[in-house]
Scaffold this motif. Sequence first.
Motif, PDB file in Angstrom:
ATOM      1  N   TYR A 197       0.830  -1.206   0.000  1.00  0.00           N
ATOM      2  CA  TYR A 197       0.000   0.000   0.000  1.00  0.00           C
ATOM      3  C   TYR A 197       0.865   1.257   0.000  1.00  0.00           C
ATOM      4  N   GLN A 198       1.892   1.279   0.839  1.00  0.00           N
ATOM      5  CA  GLN A 198       2.752   2.460   0.928  1.00  0.00           C
ATOM      6  C   GLN A 198       3.490   2.705  -0.381  1.00  0.00           C
ATOM      7  N   ASP A 199       3.894   1.625  -1.038  1.00  0.00           N
ATOM      8  CA  ASP A 199       4.590   1.758  -2.326  1.00  0.00           C
ATOM      9  C   ASP A 199       3.651   2.331  -3.370  1.00  0.00           C
ATOM     10  N   PHE A 200       2.419   1.823  -3.400  1.00  0.00           N
ATOM     11  CA  PHE A 200       1.439   2.319  -4.362  1.00  0.00           C
ATOM     12  C   PHE A 200       1.090   3.783  -4.082  1.00  0.00           C
ATOM     13  N   GLU A 201       0.956   4.123  -2.798  1.00  0.00           N
ATOM     14  CA  GLU A 201       0.655   5.504  -2.411  1.00  0.00           C
ATOM     15  C   GLU A 201       1.770   6.446  -2.874  1.00  0.00           C
ATOM     16  N   MET A 218       1.521   6.954  -6.599  1.00  0.00           N
ATOM     17  CA  MET A 218       0.403   7.833  -6.945  1.00  0.00           C
ATOM     18  C   MET A 218       0.761   9.295  -6.686  1.00  0.00           C
ATOM     19  N   CYS A 219       1.430   9.562  -5.569  1.00  0.00           N
ATOM     20  CA  CYS A 219       1.825  10.938  -5.248  1.00  0.00           C
ATOM     21  C   CYS A 219       2.798  11.484  -6.284  1.00  0.00           C
ATOM     22  N   GLU A 220       3.692  10.633  -6.773  1.00  0.00           N
ATOM     23  CA  GLU A 220       4.641  11.067  -7.804  1.00  0.00           C
ATOM     24  C   GLU A 220       3.919  11.389  -9.107  1.00  0.00           C
ATOM     25  N   VAL A 221       2.922  10.593  -9.451  1.00  0.00           N
ATOM     26  CA  VAL A 221       2.152  10.841 -10.674  1.00  0.00           C
ATOM     27  C   VAL A 221       1.367  12.140 -10.542  1.00  0.00           C
ATOM     28  N   ILE A 222       0.712  12.327  -9.398  1.00  0.00           N
ATOM     29  CA  ILE A 222      -0.054  13.557  -9.166  1.00  0.00           C
ATOM     30  C   ILE A 222       0.870  14.772  -9.236  1.00  0.00           C
ATOM     31  N   GLY A 223       2.058  14.646  -8.668  1.00  0.00           N
ATOM     32  CA  GLY A 223       3.006  15.750  -8.674  1.00  0.00           C
ATOM     33  C   GLY A 223       3.527  16.097 -10.053  1.00  0.00           C
ATOM     34  N   ALA A 224       3.405  15.156 -10.994  1.00  0.00           N
ATOM     35  CA  ALA A 224       3.907  15.387 -12.348  1.00  0.00           C
ATOM     36  C   ALA A 224       2.875  16.028 -13.263  1.00  0.00           C
ATOM     37  N   VAL A 225       1.623  16.095 -12.822  1.00  0.00           N
ATOM     38  CA  VAL A 225       0.568  16.670 -13.662  1.00  0.00           C
ATOM     39  C   VAL A 225       0.833  18.149 -13.885  1.00  0.00           C
ATOM     40  N   ARG A 226       0.729  18.569 -15.136  1.00  0.00           N
ATOM     41  CA  ARG A 226       0.995  19.969 -15.469  1.00  0.00           C
ATOM     42  C   ARG A 226       0.040  20.426 -16.571  1.00  0.00           C
ATOM     43  N   ASP A 227      -0.085  21.724 -16.700  1.00  0.00           N
ATOM     44  CA  ASP A 227      -0.915  22.306 -17.745  1.00  0.00           C
ATOM     45  C   ASP A 227      -0.401  21.883 -19.115  1.00  0.00           C
ATOM     46  N   GLY A 228      -1.294  21.429 -19.987  1.00  0.00           N
ATOM     47  CA  GLY A 228      -0.910  21.016 -21.323  1.00  0.00           C
ATOM     48  C   GLY A 228      -0.555  19.550 -21.443  1.00  0.00           C
ATOM     49  N   MET A 229      -0.516  18.836 -20.330  1.00  0.00           N
ATOM     50  CA  MET A 229      -0.189  17.410 -20.362  1.00  0.00           C
ATOM     51  C   MET A 229      -1.329  16.632 -21.009  1.00  0.00           C
ATOM     52  N   THR A 230      -1.005  15.624 -21.806  1.00  0.00           N
ATOM     53  CA  THR A 230      -2.051  14.793 -22.387  1.00  0.00           C
ATOM     54  C   THR A 230      -2.403  13.678 -21.417  1.00  0.00           C
ATOM     55  N   LEU A 231      -3.622  13.199 -21.517  1.00  0.00           N
ATOM     56  CA  LEU A 231      -4.040  12.102 -20.664  1.00  0.00           C
ATOM     57  C   LEU A 231      -3.244  10.838 -20.961  1.00  0.00           C
ATOM     58  N   VAL A 232      -2.798  10.694 -22.206  1.00  0.00           N
ATOM     59  CA  VAL A 232      -1.972   9.542 -22.561  1.00  0.00           C
ATOM     60  C   VAL A 232      -0.650   9.577 -21.798  1.00  0.00           C
ATOM     61  N   GLU A 233      -0.029  10.756 -21.723  1.00  0.00           N
ATOM     62  CA  GLU A 233       1.222  10.903 -20.969  1.00  0.00           C
ATOM     63  C   GLU A 233       1.002  10.568 -19.494  1.00  0.00           C
ATOM     64  N   LEU A 234      -0.106  11.049 -18.957  1.00  0.00           N
ATOM     65  CA  LEU A 234      -0.425  10.791 -17.560  1.00  0.00           C
ATOM     66  C   LEU A 234      -0.608   9.297 -17.319  1.00  0.00           C
ATOM     67  N   LYS A 235      -1.313   8.670 -18.230  1.00  0.00           N
ATOM     68  CA  LYS A 235      -1.578   7.244 -18.082  1.00  0.00           C
ATOM     69  C   LYS A 235      -0.307   6.411 -18.221  1.00  0.00           C
ATOM     70  N   GLN A 236       0.538   6.776 -19.181  1.00  0.00           N
ATOM     71  CA  GLN A 236       1.796   6.047 -19.365  1.00  0.00           C
ATOM     72  C   GLN A 236       2.676   6.170 -18.126  1.00  0.00           C
TER      73      GLN A 236
END
Length: 211
Positions: A139-143, A146-164
């Motif tokens: 659970y801690q590893d998955f959490e 997830m926090c790293e992915v959320i932190g990488a979200v930026r304006d102009g990012m495509t959903l495909v990039e987010l998903k990858q």
Amino acid sequence: EMIERFFGPLLFKGLFADYIVQEARIKKTAEEIEKIRRASQLAVYGMKVAREMAAPGMTEEVLASLVRGAMIEAGAARSTYIYVGSDARSSLAHTPATDNLLNEGPVVIDIHAAYHDYSSDMARTIFLNDRRSDAIAVYQDFERQMCEVIGAVRDGMTLVELKQLFHRHVQAPDGWKMLTGPVAHGVGLVNAELPRFEYPFHSQGYPERVE
């Protein structure tokens, strides 16, 4: 009928009115965003109550009722609803609370908060007396991922990039398997608005780019 009234016979008949309404809701006013933010704050509050109140021997229904009651008292709408799955039922998605007794855990609680008709969504896992290091470590590893992915979200990012990015993190540990559920979805007047991924899971998502 309303769309046809305003647009007349030029409207392409093969287009579902639902799509037009969904697209129109993508753009939010500052007032709408503030209501969504308030719904998010109420979801956070509900999760805090869940962590404090959850105890072995309590039923899922009692826990869900206590959390929902506290949220309504704090200003949430009565349309707020909560899913709870504990122990062997914790692997079920969007499962209504039952008379199942909480034991050691884990307890998965999914809060769909509402405030003045606007929604937010939060799901977390609560460990009670479960001391299994493997479950907590996963659970801690998955959490963390997830926090790293959320932190990488930026304006102009495509959903495909987010998903990858999400799946690259998830597939990194040995033995982990690809998840097919949506990585993210929007919130607003309903709890799963655009932007979102459609099934099958490898689709691009719509709209493709987040702002």
